[in-house]
Design a protein around this motif. Structure first.
Motif, PDB file in Angstrom:
ATOM      1  N   ASP A 172       0.829  -1.207   0.000  1.00  0.00           N
ATOM      2  CA  ASP A 172       0.000   0.000   0.000  1.00  0.00           C
ATOM      3  C   ASP A 172       0.867   1.261   0.000  1.00  0.00           C
ATOM      4  OD1 ASP A 172      -2.287  -1.518   0.063  1.00  0.00           O
ATOM      5  OD2 ASP A 172      -2.708  -1.186   2.192  1.00  0.00           O
ATOM      6  N   VAL A 173       1.822   1.313   0.910  1.00  0.00           N
ATOM      7  CA  VAL A 173       2.663   2.500   1.047  1.00  0.00           C
ATOM      8  C   VAL A 173       3.557   2.686  -0.180  1.00  0.00           C
ATOM      9  CG1 VAL A 173       4.479   3.601   2.414  1.00  0.00           C
ATOM     10  CG2 VAL A 173       2.604   2.412   3.562  1.00  0.00           C
ATOM     11  N   LEU A 174       4.065   1.592  -0.718  1.00  0.00           N
ATOM     12  CA  LEU A 174       4.914   1.685  -1.905  1.00  0.00           C
ATOM     13  C   LEU A 174       4.138   2.259  -3.087  1.00  0.00           C
ATOM     14  CD1 LEU A 174       6.878  -1.648  -1.500  1.00  0.00           C
ATOM     15  CD2 LEU A 174       7.920   0.628  -1.596  1.00  0.00           C
ATOM     16  N   PHE A 175       2.887   1.855  -3.242  1.00  0.00           N
ATOM     17  CA  PHE A 175       2.064   2.454  -4.299  1.00  0.00           C
ATOM     18  C   PHE A 175       1.770   3.915  -3.991  1.00  0.00           C
ATOM     19  CE2 PHE A 175       0.448  -1.834  -5.899  1.00  0.00           C
ATOM     20  CZ  PHE A 175       1.034  -1.691  -7.145  1.00  0.00           C
ATOM     21  N   ASP A 176       1.396   4.195  -2.744  1.00  0.00           N
ATOM     22  CA  ASP A 176       1.084   5.571  -2.361  1.00  0.00           C
ATOM     23  C   ASP A 176       2.254   6.510  -2.622  1.00  0.00           C
ATOM     24  OD1 ASP A 176      -1.456   4.919  -1.498  1.00  0.00           O
ATOM     25  OD2 ASP A 176      -0.875   4.673   0.599  1.00  0.00           O
ATOM     26  N   GLN A 177       3.471   6.049  -2.307  1.00  0.00           N
ATOM     27  CA  GLN A 177       4.657   6.897  -2.414  1.00  0.00           C
ATOM     28  C   GLN A 177       5.478   6.599  -3.670  1.00  0.00           C
ATOM     29  OE1 GLN A 177       6.887   7.226   1.244  1.00  0.00           O
ATOM     30  NE2 GLN A 177       5.056   7.122   2.513  1.00  0.00           N
ATOM     31  N   GLN A 178       4.874   5.968  -4.647  1.00  0.00           N
ATOM     32  CA  GLN A 178       5.586   5.594  -5.872  1.00  0.00           C
ATOM     33  C   GLN A 178       6.362   6.747  -6.505  1.00  0.00           C
ATOM     34  OE1 GLN A 178       3.854   4.893 -10.013  1.00  0.00           O
ATOM     35  NE2 GLN A 178       3.762   2.828  -9.174  1.00  0.00           N
ATOM     36  N   PRO A 179       5.795   7.960  -6.619  1.00  0.00           N
ATOM     37  CA  PRO A 179       6.559   9.048  -7.235  1.00  0.00           C
ATOM     38  C   PRO A 179       7.844   9.392  -6.488  1.00  0.00           C
ATOM     39  CG  PRO A 179       4.222   9.607  -7.143  1.00  0.00           C
ATOM     40  CD  PRO A 179       4.415   8.380  -6.286  1.00  0.00           C
ATOM     41  N   GLN A 180       7.853   9.158  -5.159  1.00  0.00           N
ATOM     42  CA  GLN A 180       9.018   9.521  -4.359  1.00  0.00           C
ATOM     43  C   GLN A 180      10.193   8.572  -4.565  1.00  0.00           C
ATOM     44  OE1 GLN A 180       5.741   9.893  -2.864  1.00  0.00           O
ATOM     45  NE2 GLN A 180       6.107  11.973  -3.577  1.00  0.00           N
ATOM     46  N   TRP A 181       9.925   7.276  -4.828  1.00  0.00           N
ATOM     47  CA  TRP A 181      11.033   6.332  -4.930  1.00  0.00           C
ATOM     48  C   TRP A 181      11.236   5.759  -6.332  1.00  0.00           C
ATOM     49  CZ3 TRP A 181      10.038   1.378  -6.544  1.00  0.00           C
ATOM     50  CH2 TRP A 181       8.729   0.926  -6.448  1.00  0.00           C
ATOM     51  N   ALA A 182      10.160   5.557  -7.079  1.00  0.00           N
ATOM     52  CA  ALA A 182      10.283   4.876  -8.365  1.00  0.00           C
ATOM     53  C   ALA A 182      11.016   5.717  -9.406  1.00  0.00           C
ATOM     54  CB  ALA A 182       8.900   4.487  -8.888  1.00  0.00           C
ATOM     55  N   PHE A 183      10.894   7.039  -9.312  1.00  0.00           N
ATOM     56  CA  PHE A 183      11.496   7.909 -10.313  1.00  0.00           C
ATOM     57  C   PHE A 183      12.531   8.859  -9.703  1.00  0.00           C
ATOM     58  CE2 PHE A 183       7.053   6.948 -11.438  1.00  0.00           C
ATOM     59  CZ  PHE A 183       7.310   6.082 -12.490  1.00  0.00           C
ATOM     60  N   SER A 184      13.050   8.463  -8.553  1.00  0.00           N
ATOM     61  CA  SER A 184      14.021   9.281  -7.850  1.00  0.00           C
ATOM     62  C   SER A 184      15.444   8.943  -8.298  1.00  0.00           C
ATOM     63  CB  SER A 184      13.894   9.045  -6.340  1.00  0.00           C
ATOM     64  OG  SER A 184      14.976   9.623  -5.648  1.00  0.00           O
ATOM     65  N   ASN A 185      16.318   9.930  -8.199  1.00  0.00           N
ATOM     66  CA  ASN A 185      17.743   9.687  -8.457  1.00  0.00           C
ATOM     67  C   ASN A 185      18.416   9.009  -7.266  1.00  0.00           C
ATOM     68  OD1 ASN A 185      17.781  10.830 -11.062  1.00  0.00           O
ATOM     69  ND2 ASN A 185      17.979  12.899 -10.214  1.00  0.00           N
ATOM     70  N   GLN A 186      17.701   8.920  -6.137  1.00  0.00           N
ATOM     71  CA  GLN A 186      18.223   8.265  -4.941  1.00  0.00           C
ATOM     72  C   GLN A 186      17.221   7.204  -4.489  1.00  0.00           C
ATOM     73  OE1 GLN A 186      19.113  11.327  -2.079  1.00  0.00           O
ATOM     74  NE2 GLN A 186      20.829  12.109  -3.264  1.00  0.00           N
ATOM     75  N   ALA A 187      16.982   6.238  -5.359  1.00  0.00           N
ATOM     76  CA  ALA A 187      15.960   5.223  -5.101  1.00  0.00           C
ATOM     77  C   ALA A 187      16.239   4.436  -3.833  1.00  0.00           C
ATOM     78  CB  ALA A 187      15.856   4.279  -6.290  1.00  0.00           C
ATOM     79  N   SER A 188      17.504   4.072  -3.604  1.00  0.00           N
ATOM     80  CA  SER A 188      17.811   3.248  -2.439  1.00  0.00           C
ATOM     81  C   SER A 188      17.511   3.990  -1.139  1.00  0.00           C
ATOM     82  CB  SER A 188      19.279   2.803  -2.465  1.00  0.00           C
ATOM     83  OG  SER A 188      20.136   3.938  -2.465  1.00  0.00           O
ATOM     84  N   ALA A 189      17.846   5.282  -1.109  1.00  0.00           N
ATOM     85  CA  ALA A 189      17.574   6.070   0.099  1.00  0.00           C
ATOM     86  C   ALA A 189      16.077   6.195   0.345  1.00  0.00           C
ATOM     87  CB  ALA A 189      18.208   7.449  -0.037  1.00  0.00           C
ATOM     88  N   GLU A 190      15.307   6.385  -0.724  1.00  0.00           N
ATOM     89  CA  GLU A 190      13.861   6.509  -0.567  1.00  0.00           C
ATOM     90  C   GLU A 190      13.239   5.192  -0.129  1.00  0.00           C
ATOM     91  OE1 GLU A 190      12.197   9.273  -0.632  1.00  0.00           O
ATOM     92  OE2 GLU A 190      13.970  10.455  -1.159  1.00  0.00           O
ATOM     93  N   LEU A 191      13.719   4.087  -0.677  1.00  0.00           N
ATOM     94  CA  LEU A 191      13.200   2.779  -0.267  1.00  0.00           C
ATOM     95  C   LEU A 191      13.587   2.463   1.172  1.00  0.00           C
ATOM     96  CD1 LEU A 191      13.781   0.655  -3.501  1.00  0.00           C
ATOM     97  CD2 LEU A 191      11.577   1.250  -2.471  1.00  0.00           C
ATOM     98  N   LEU A 192      14.759   2.911   1.584  1.00  0.00           N
ATOM     99  CA  LEU A 192      15.167   2.703   2.972  1.00  0.00           C
ATOM    100  C   LEU A 192      14.254   3.466   3.923  1.00  0.00           C
ATOM    101  CD1 LEU A 192      17.044   1.559   5.113  1.00  0.00           C
ATOM    102  CD2 LEU A 192      18.607   3.478   4.683  1.00  0.00           C
ATOM    103  N   LYS A 193      13.843   4.669   3.540  1.00  0.00           N
ATOM    104  CA  LYS A 193      12.918   5.439   4.363  1.00  0.00           C
ATOM    105  C   LYS A 193      11.630   4.652   4.590  1.00  0.00           C
ATOM    106  CE  LYS A 193      14.309  10.027   2.661  1.00  0.00           C
ATOM    107  NZ  LYS A 193      13.838  11.225   1.932  1.00  0.00           N
ATOM    108  N   ILE A 194      11.089   4.127   3.515  1.00  0.00           N
ATOM    109  CA  ILE A 194       9.837   3.374   3.619  1.00  0.00           C
ATOM    110  C   ILE A 194      10.049   2.107   4.444  1.00  0.00           C
ATOM    111  CG2 ILE A 194       8.093   2.110   2.296  1.00  0.00           C
ATOM    112  CD1 ILE A 194       8.576   4.121   0.015  1.00  0.00           C
TER     113      ILE A 194
END
Length: 261
Positions: A172-194
């Motif tokens: 649920d959260v990954l879909f909700d926050q998809q713009p923050q991590w899926a298209f980020s230049n720092q994907a690993s950092a954004e996924l770590l936050k989640i």
């Protein structure tokens, strides 16, 4: 060094298995260095209880809802698969959302970086859950069909989150926050936050993404969907074996479910 995930395209298109396998082979997928990944104070303060936007239709009267349903034509299925084969044991155990004995089974093949999948889960799923899943009329099973390394990593992290309820909440959260991590230049950092919001430590995050066996199982689910059931785009739904490709609206999905009642 942070994980360098290849950035997915904003528009999701069917990808052949050969291209998909090649993308999964990228060396940067799970190569995490020893340096800590920064977590913003705002993310640390978040309680992780993100909610999907609710449809305006939920505020309408029951009479209006029923009238709207009667005006919706049942979409034509693209085909039908063997239900027994569809529900056979997968490389990863199915996680059922809803009552196990619900008369209608919805199997969704999704990619975590798929914008159309996010659209369905934001705009249609809340109403479907309210009208059909929470009432015991239908159940939903989300199966992994990652189109790129980021989607693969996200699905792996959801499986590492904990029990079935935590995996569902993570999706649920990954879909909700998809713009923050899926298209980020720092994907690993954004996924770590989640992942931290789900209670995962940085060491657990790294261990999950380096779990080669889990990676193989996620890919195996994707490959079985493609080979056995003809899935080549996301989202693809099977409702009691009937195949529908594309992000169906709440009314359309409701009409499909009603046709199987």
């Amino acid at each position: 060094m942070q994980v360098q995930f290849a950035k997915p395209r904003a528009a999701r298109r069917p990808m052949r298995r050969s291209a998909l396998a090649a993308s999964f082979a990228l060396a940067g997928l799970v190569a995490i260095g020893a340096s800590p990944l920064a977590i913003s104070s705002a993310a640390a303060a978040d309680d992780g209880k993100a909610e999907r936007p609710m449809l305006l239709a939920q505020a309408s009267s029951s009479d209006s809802t029923e009238a709207a349903k009667s005006d919706v034509k049942v979409p034509e299925a693209e085909g039908k698969v063997d239900v027994e084969k569809l529900m056979a044991e997968q490389a990863l155990p199915d996680i059922v959302i809803g009552e196990a004995d619900a008369p209608v089974t919805i199997v969704e093949y999704a990619s975590m970086t798929c914008s159309h999948c996010r659209e369905f889960h934001e705009s249609s799923y809340p109403q479907i859950k309210k009208d059909y899943i929470d009432t015991g009329k239908a159940k939903l099973i989300i199966r992994e069909f990652p189109f790129d390394p980021r989607a693969l990593a996200a699905f792996m992290l959801a499986r590492c989150a904990g029990d079935d309820a935590k995996r569902t909440a993570m999706v649920d959260v990954l879909f909700d926050q998809q713009p923050q991590w899926a298209f980020s230049n720092q994907a690993s950092a954004e996924l770590l936050k989640i992942s931290r919001l789900a209670g995962m430590t940085e060491d657990q995050f790294k261990a999950c993404l380096n779990d080669k066996e889990l990676q193989k199982k996620v890919v195996a689910v994707q490959q079985a969907g493609e080979k056995d059931f003809g899935v080549n785009a996301t989202p693809t739904f099977f409702v009691n074996g009937d195949k529908y490709a594309g992000a169906l609206g709440a009314a359309q999905m409701g009409a499909v479910i009603d046709s199987h009642m």
